[in-house]
Design a protein around this motif. Structure first.
Motif, PDB file in Angstrom:
ATOM      1  N   ASP A 774       0.834  -1.212   0.000  1.00  7.01           N
ATOM      2  CA  ASP A 774       0.000   0.000   0.000  1.00  7.01           C
ATOM      3  C   ASP A 774       0.865   1.256   0.000  1.00  7.01           C
ATOM      4  O   ASP A 774       0.544   2.255  -0.660  1.00  7.01           O
ATOM      5  CB  ASP A 774      -0.920   0.010   1.223  1.00  7.01           C
ATOM      6  CG  ASP A 774      -1.995  -1.065   1.144  1.00  7.01           C
ATOM      7  OD1 ASP A 774      -2.086  -1.746   0.099  1.00  7.01           O
ATOM      8  OD2 ASP A 774      -2.732  -1.234   2.137  1.00  7.01           O
ATOM      9  N   PHE A 775       1.962   1.210   0.765  1.00  5.70           N
ATOM     10  CA  PHE A 775       2.833   2.382   0.855  1.00  5.70           C
ATOM     11  C   PHE A 775       3.482   2.685  -0.491  1.00  5.70           C
ATOM     12  O   PHE A 775       3.562   3.847  -0.917  1.00  5.70           O
ATOM     13  CB  PHE A 775       3.899   2.159   1.928  1.00  5.70           C
ATOM     14  CG  PHE A 775       4.778   3.347   2.168  1.00  5.70           C
ATOM     15  CD1 PHE A 775       4.346   4.417   2.934  1.00  5.70           C
ATOM     16  CD2 PHE A 775       6.050   3.412   1.601  1.00  5.70           C
ATOM     17  CE1 PHE A 775       5.154   5.526   3.144  1.00  5.70           C
ATOM     18  CE2 PHE A 775       6.862   4.516   1.799  1.00  5.70           C
ATOM     19  CZ  PHE A 775       6.415   5.579   2.580  1.00  5.70           C
ATOM     20  N   LEU A 776       3.941   1.653  -1.170  1.00 10.14           N
ATOM     21  CA  LEU A 776       4.595   1.869  -2.465  1.00 10.14           C
ATOM     22  C   LEU A 776       3.586   2.293  -3.527  1.00 10.14           C
ATOM     23  O   LEU A 776       3.928   3.049  -4.456  1.00 10.14           O
ATOM     24  CB  LEU A 776       5.330   0.595  -2.895  1.00 10.14           C
ATOM     25  CG  LEU A 776       6.506   0.171  -2.004  1.00 10.14           C
ATOM     26  CD1 LEU A 776       7.171  -1.077  -2.565  1.00 10.14           C
ATOM     27  CD2 LEU A 776       7.513   1.298  -1.840  1.00 10.14           C
ATOM     28  N   THR A 777       2.357   1.823  -3.401  1.00 11.21           N
ATOM     29  CA  THR A 777       1.317   2.268  -4.332  1.00 11.21           C
ATOM     30  C   THR A 777       1.045   3.759  -4.162  1.00 11.21           C
ATOM     31  O   THR A 777       0.867   4.496  -5.141  1.00 11.21           O
ATOM     32  CB  THR A 777       0.023   1.469  -4.103  1.00 11.21           C
ATOM     33  OG1 THR A 777       0.292   0.076  -4.328  1.00 11.21           O
ATOM     34  CG2 THR A 777      -1.078   1.928  -5.046  1.00 11.21           C
ATOM     35  N   ALA A 778       1.040   4.191  -2.900  1.00 14.32           N
ATOM     36  CA  ALA A 778       0.788   5.607  -2.620  1.00 14.32           C
ATOM     37  C   ALA A 778       2.013   6.487  -2.892  1.00 14.32           C
ATOM     38  O   ALA A 778       1.879   7.697  -3.084  1.00 14.32           O
ATOM     39  CB  ALA A 778       0.349   5.774  -1.169  1.00 14.32           C
ATOM     40  N   ASN A 779       3.200   5.869  -2.899  1.00 11.08           N
ATOM     41  CA  ASN A 779       4.446   6.627  -3.109  1.00 11.08           C
ATOM     42  C   ASN A 779       5.284   5.918  -4.173  1.00 11.08           C
ATOM     43  O   ASN A 779       6.353   5.373  -3.874  1.00 11.08           O
ATOM     44  CB  ASN A 779       5.233   6.734  -1.801  1.00 11.08           C
ATOM     45  CG  ASN A 779       4.452   7.402  -0.695  1.00 11.08           C
ATOM     46  OD1 ASN A 779       4.464   8.623  -0.567  1.00 11.08           O
ATOM     47  ND2 ASN A 779       3.774   6.588   0.123  1.00 11.08           N
ATOM     48  N   PRO A 780       4.823   5.915  -5.420  1.00 18.53           N
ATOM     49  CA  PRO A 780       5.498   5.111  -6.454  1.00 18.53           C
ATOM     50  C   PRO A 780       6.883   5.618  -6.825  1.00 18.53           C
ATOM     51  O   PRO A 780       7.726   4.829  -7.269  1.00 18.53           O
ATOM     52  CB  PRO A 780       4.537   5.211  -7.648  1.00 18.53           C
ATOM     53  CG  PRO A 780       3.794   6.504  -7.412  1.00 18.53           C
ATOM     54  CD  PRO A 780       3.652   6.632  -5.941  1.00 18.53           C
ATOM     55  N   ASP A 781       7.156   6.881  -6.641  1.00 21.45           N
ATOM     56  CA  ASP A 781       8.426   7.431  -7.111  1.00 21.45           C
ATOM     57  C   ASP A 781       9.573   7.205  -6.135  1.00 21.45           C
ATOM     58  O   ASP A 781      10.658   6.758  -6.531  1.00 21.45           O
ATOM     59  CB  ASP A 781       8.279   8.941  -7.383  1.00 21.45           C
ATOM     60  CG  ASP A 781       7.280   9.212  -8.494  1.00 21.45           C
ATOM     61  OD1 ASP A 781       7.165   8.348  -9.395  1.00 21.45           O
ATOM     62  OD2 ASP A 781       6.615  10.268  -8.449  1.00 21.45           O
ATOM     63  N   LEU A 787      12.073   3.779   2.321  1.00 20.11           N
ATOM     64  CA  LEU A 787      12.109   2.625   3.226  1.00 20.11           C
ATOM     65  C   LEU A 787      13.528   2.074   3.359  1.00 20.11           C
ATOM     66  O   LEU A 787      13.938   1.643   4.448  1.00 20.11           O
ATOM     67  CB  LEU A 787      11.153   1.535   2.732  1.00 20.11           C
ATOM     68  CG  LEU A 787       9.660   1.907   2.708  1.00 20.11           C
ATOM     69  CD1 LEU A 787       8.834   0.752   2.160  1.00 20.11           C
ATOM     70  CD2 LEU A 787       9.168   2.294   4.100  1.00 20.11           C
ATOM     71  N   GLN A 788      14.278   2.076   2.273  1.00 17.60           N
ATOM     72  CA  GLN A 788      15.667   1.613   2.329  1.00 17.60           C
ATOM     73  C   GLN A 788      16.516   2.556   3.187  1.00 17.60           C
ATOM     74  O   GLN A 788      17.392   2.112   3.935  1.00 17.60           O
ATOM     75  CB  GLN A 788      16.227   1.498   0.912  1.00 17.60           C
ATOM     76  CG  GLN A 788      15.608   0.345   0.135  1.00 17.60           C
ATOM     77  CD  GLN A 788      15.983   0.352  -1.337  1.00 17.60           C
ATOM     78  OE1 GLN A 788      16.336   1.404  -1.894  1.00 17.60           O
ATOM     79  NE2 GLN A 788      15.892  -0.812  -1.980  1.00 17.60           N
ATOM     80  N   ARG A 789      16.244   3.840   3.085  1.00 20.65           N
ATOM     81  CA  ARG A 789      16.954   4.813   3.933  1.00 20.65           C
ATOM     82  C   ARG A 789      16.624   4.579   5.408  1.00 20.65           C
ATOM     83  O   ARG A 789      17.480   4.652   6.283  1.00 20.65           O
ATOM     84  CB  ARG A 789      16.546   6.240   3.554  1.00 20.65           C
ATOM     85  CG  ARG A 789      17.605   7.041   2.834  1.00 20.65           C
ATOM     86  CD  ARG A 789      17.177   8.504   2.706  1.00 20.65           C
ATOM     87  NE  ARG A 789      17.322   9.232   3.944  1.00 20.65           N
ATOM     88  CZ  ARG A 789      16.593  10.280   4.300  1.00 20.65           C
ATOM     89  NH1 ARG A 789      15.622  10.713   3.511  1.00 20.65           N
ATOM     90  NH2 ARG A 789      16.813  10.897   5.442  1.00 20.65           N
TER      91      ARG A 789
END
Length: 920
Positions: A774-781, A787-789
């Protein structure tokens, strides 16, 4: 290189496996051995080579086992899990010694590393470090509950095997010695095989106390004094001007066993008194044994060494008048100390110790008086050219007396706030009919309670008959007061309130303490810490507000003066996880800690956090070092308490050297966390926002499955061993709080333990995959990069992922699918297991993408190696357990119970728990 380092581990596992195989062949016959070997080989092929044919053959073999064959197979693989644990522990010791011998740089988690960082960073100089420990507290607290599945007899056998393996490592054995060691190992494995793994009767609280005391006898009484000595010597080496500092007794091993009444009707005042007496017997028995040996060692003659006047006075006062020792004042002084301690033993426990004193003497009034006599010995030796003699057994005995006193371990009391409420309500109603306390709102309750706390008048009357519950509660607090008078105030220091909701919960406990004289209003005296426990997600969110309100009450702030302006708060990891899932629980705990730090700073009160962590990741477990360092800034402040639970107690403290290492890790992490410089910049808002979004999504996914899916409760009870765990004799506490199958009523411990047994480990990861999607869908760029940071820069998030990485590696959905087949409703089974499988796949993918690993545990090669070594021998236990569950439940439906099948299930539960190591 790594292969060479691991060769001794593989050798030990092969050796123990061969000895176990020989034992099975000798005891059960060649056919049984051949069957077990076929299962082992197929399991290894399936696990290591992903051989589908091997799995099919393995399942065919296991499903066709007779009842007796099943018991043999389960016992063999269960014992192998135990033996593999011993080999692994020995390898950890071996590698630690190799690093020290090679002069390697201090490793993370060691005292040497923590002190080096503190000194090199300028956070503190040696003198400041010594001062730091004056106000420090590091306290692991042992608790008893149904995931501690080991019998003490089994632990004793394993201790013998560990010592024999250790001797092979440390000594260059002659051929004759090597042969004797082999024979001794063979005997020990045979004894293990012939020792009953399970209890035939349900464990009582006193049995649990006895089990807990075994860790003091084997580890804490000896290893804690050595830890203190090592730390003192390191500080002395860092600054010779310090001399050898004698640090305050800041490491304290506590216990709940015998004092934790929350949901356990078997913990009574009588049990509390007996538990305290048993603890006292262990402490005094240790001191007497050490004094006996010390007396044989300090044979110093007065013509050859001088003695202080105080020492000569001790010798003169001694009842030891033997002419053979007339010129040996140190021995005579020790005989006198021994006689007084033996009299103390008799006074406190009602009978003589096994080894009698030379004559009668007056008992010590306190442990401090004993410590002062030992101090006389120390000072006299040091002043008369015998300083070296102060640094061995005498040093360790002096330290033990200061740490363990006459009570051995501070015993916490714990009870549910609902029980306190009912007790106070009854006392008030009997004293003033019509009070109707339970119907009052929060403000009215607090006003009434504060009115009671302002007067020394008791509520309870000896002429009134109260309910059994109220009588039992009052008896507990009165027993605690007597314990203070008998063993000293260190015997019981904390009263914990489970399910704390509001200020009145703390004030209710205060009123009950007043009834027993543990709180004395006219003296403004409070003899124990009042400790709220915040457990659910909602409670954690309200924790800081509750504490702010209680601190605004002048009467309560006055009581804190008696507790050094320090307030302890306990945070519950288990129930918050069962309530909201792994990710939301971790985030709620982190936020609660940060809010508590701010609240306490604003009110000028020192915060001490007590972390109610379990063994499993689903109950807040995981590596202690990383967990402590991942706390929010200001959350440690030199003091920390945390629970040690379940089979983790045996894994951490069953071996003395491993136990010493784990205690050192707690001290090192507390020191590093407390002295690290304040962060120049707070956690980036983007991190906090991302974590909140992840938590919200994970919470929805978890609650959607566990609490909002029709039939999930039935799926859980049919696809796991929860019913069988509830019937197993592995703890004194019931598995559920009420007589129901509702998830809400189930205790968090068996909830997590059941999911571990069937290799789903759901409480340790479920919801994360959906949250990341859901998070990546909302923040695709930039979502993934953020998250890696967070994983690279934020210890809290890094620890969450590391723990999830570990628990996912112990999950096996191929095995879990066989447990799912136990669910009779095919549609329900397919729906729920399908959701679990999809979420697992999403979660593994999310963890790998964020961490950059190609496989789980790439960043933790030690655990990866452990799993590679142990799981081929663990998998058969799961396969057999599934078949046994099917047979057992079919028989129960037909109206009969096969005790041999039930025995096999219970043994398999033991073996799987041992193989997973942190399953409960």
């Amino acid at each position: 290189m790594n292969q060479d380092k691991d060769a001794p581990l593989r050798d030990d596992i092969r050796l123990l496996g061969r000895l176990l195989g020989d034992t099975v062949r000798d005891q059960q016959g060649e056919a049984a051995f051949g069957l077990i070997e076929r299962i082992r080989q197929n399991s290894v092929r399936f696990r290591r080579d992903d051989d589908i044919a091997a799995r099919r053959e393995l399942e065919d073999i296991l499903d066709a086992l007779s009842r007796e064959q099943t018991i043999q197979v389960v016992r063999a693989f269960s014992y192998f899990s135990h033996l593999a644990n011993i080999a692994e522990d020995q390898h950890h010791i071996r590698r630690s010694r190799a690093h020290l011998i090679a002069g390697s740089a201090p490793r993370e988690g060691s005292l040497a590393h923590a002190l080096e960082r503190a000194l090199d960073s300028g956070a503190a100089d040696p003198a400041a470090l010594a001062g730091f420990f004056d106000g420090a507290l590091v306290s692991p607290v042992l608790t008893a509950h149904p995931t501690e599945v080991q019998r003490k007899s089994i632990l004793n056998c394993e201790t013998v095997i560990a010592r024999l393996l250790d001797a092979r490592d440390r000594m260059q054995l002659t051929p004759e010695e090597a042969e004797a060691n082999d024979e001794a190992l063979r005997r020990a494995v045979l004894t293990l095989w012939q020792t009953r793994m399970l209890r035939t009767a349900k464990l009582s609280v006193i049995d649990e106390v006895n089990n807990g005391l075994s860790y003091f006898e084997t580890t804490f009484l000896r290893e804690l004094p050595r830890l203190y000595a090592s730390l003192e010597d390191r500080l002395a080496a860092a600054d010779r001007a310090l001399g050898t500092p004698e640090l305050a007794a800041f490491v304290q091993v506590g216990s709940w066993i015998g004092g934790d009444r929350d949901g356990n009707p078997f913990v009574t005042a009588e049990v509390l008194e007996r538990a305290l007496a048993m603890q006292c017997a262990v402490a005094l028995g240790h001191y007497l044994d050490e004094l006996h040996i010390l007396g044989s060692q300090l044979s110093l003659g007065i013509g050859l060494v001088s003695a202080s006047d105080a020492l000569l006075a001790l010798a003169e006062a001694s009842p030891d008048h033997s002419p053979h020792r007339s010129d040996e004042p140190y021995r005579r002084a020790i005989s006198g100390i021994y006689a007084r301690l033996a009299a103390t033993y008799r006074s406190l426990l009602g009978h003589d110790p096994l080894r009698h004193a030379v004559a009668a003497a007056q008992p010590y009034p306190s442990a401090a008086a004993l410590a002062e006599d030992l101090e006389v010995l120390h000072r006299s030796l040091a002043a008369n050219g015998s300083g070296a003699l102060t640094r061995g057994r005498l040093r360790h005995l002096r330290r033990a007396v200061k740490v363990f006193g006459f009570h051995l371990a501070p015993l916490d009391l714990r009870q549910n706030s609902d029980v306190h409420e009912r007790t106070v309500a009854e006392l008030l109603e009997r004293a003033c009919p019509g009070t109707a306390y339970a119907s009052l709102d929060e403000d009215a309750r607090c006003a009434l309670l504060l009115e009671e706390l302002a007067t020394a008048r008791p509520l309870a009357s000896p002429h009134v008959r109260y309910t059994d519950e109220t009588e039992g509660e009052l008896a507990i607090f009165r027993a605690a007061r007597q314990a203070h008078l008998r063993y000293g105030t260190a015997a019981i220091r904390n009263c914990i309130i489970s399910k704390t909701d509001d200020v009145s919960d703390l004030l209710e406990l205060a009123v009950l303490l007043k009834e027993a004289g543990l709180l004395r209003p006219l003296e403004n005296a409070l003899d124990v810490n009042i400790v709220p426990l915040f457990e659910t997600i909602g409670d954690l969110e309200n924790a800081a507000g509750v504490m702010a309100r209680i601190f605004s009450i002048p009467a309560y702030r006055g009581l804190l003066e008696a507790r050094d302006h320090t307030q302890e708060v306990m945070l519950g990891y288990s129930d918050s996880n069962k309530d909201g899932g792994f990710l939301t629980s971790g985030w709620a705990l982190y936020k609660a800690e940060g809010e508590l730090v701010e609240t306490f700073a604003r009110h000028g009160v020192r915060l001490r956090l007590f972390h109610g962590r379990g063994g499993s990741v689903g109950r807040g477990g995981g590596p202690s070092y990383q967990a402590i360092l991942a706390q929010p800034e200001g959350a440690v402040q030199g003091q920390i308490r945390l629970t040690e639970q379940g089979e983790v107690i045996g894994a951490k403290y069953g071996n003395p050297e491993v136990g010493r290492r784990n205690l050192e890790v707690l001290v090192a992490a507390t020191l590093e966390s407390s002295l690290r410089p304040a962060s120049a910049s707070p956690t980036p808002p983007a991190f906090l926002d991302a974590m909140q979004a992840l938590s919200d999504a994970a919470f929805a996914a978890y609650r959607g499955l566990v609490y909002e899916t029709e039939g999930f409760e039935r799926y859980f009870w049919e696809s796991t061993v929860i019913s069988e765990i509830a019937a197993l004799n592995i703890g004194s506490r019931p598995a559920s709080r009420k007589k129901s199958t509702a998830i809400e009523d189930l205790r968090a411990i068996p909830w997590v333990f059941s999911w571990s047994q069937c290799r789903v480990m759901l409480p340790g990861w479920y919801g994360f995959g959906s949250a990341v999607r859901d998070f990546l869908t909302a923040n695709p760029d930039d979502g993934l990069a953020l998250l890696q940071r967070m994983n690279m820069e934020w210890p809290f998030f890094q620890t969450l992922l590391s723990n999830m990485d570990m628990v996912l590696s112990k999950t096996d959905l191929a095995i879990a699918s066989r447990y799912a087949e136990l669910v009779k409703d095919a549609a329900l089974r397919d729906t729920i297991f399908g959701r679990i499988r999809a979420e697992h796949q999403a979660t593994v993918g999310a963890v790998l993408r964020i961490t950059g690993q190609s496989e789980l545990l790439d960043a933790n090669p030690l655990l990866k190696r452990s799993i590679r070594n142990r799981f081929p021998y663990l998998d058969p236990l799961n396969h057999v357990q599934v078949e046994l569950l099917r047979r057992h439940r079919d028989a129960a439906e037909a109206g009969g119970i096969d005790e041999r099948i039930r025995l096999g299930i219970h043994i398999s539960i033991n073996g799987i728990a041992a193989g997973l190591r942190n399953s409960g």
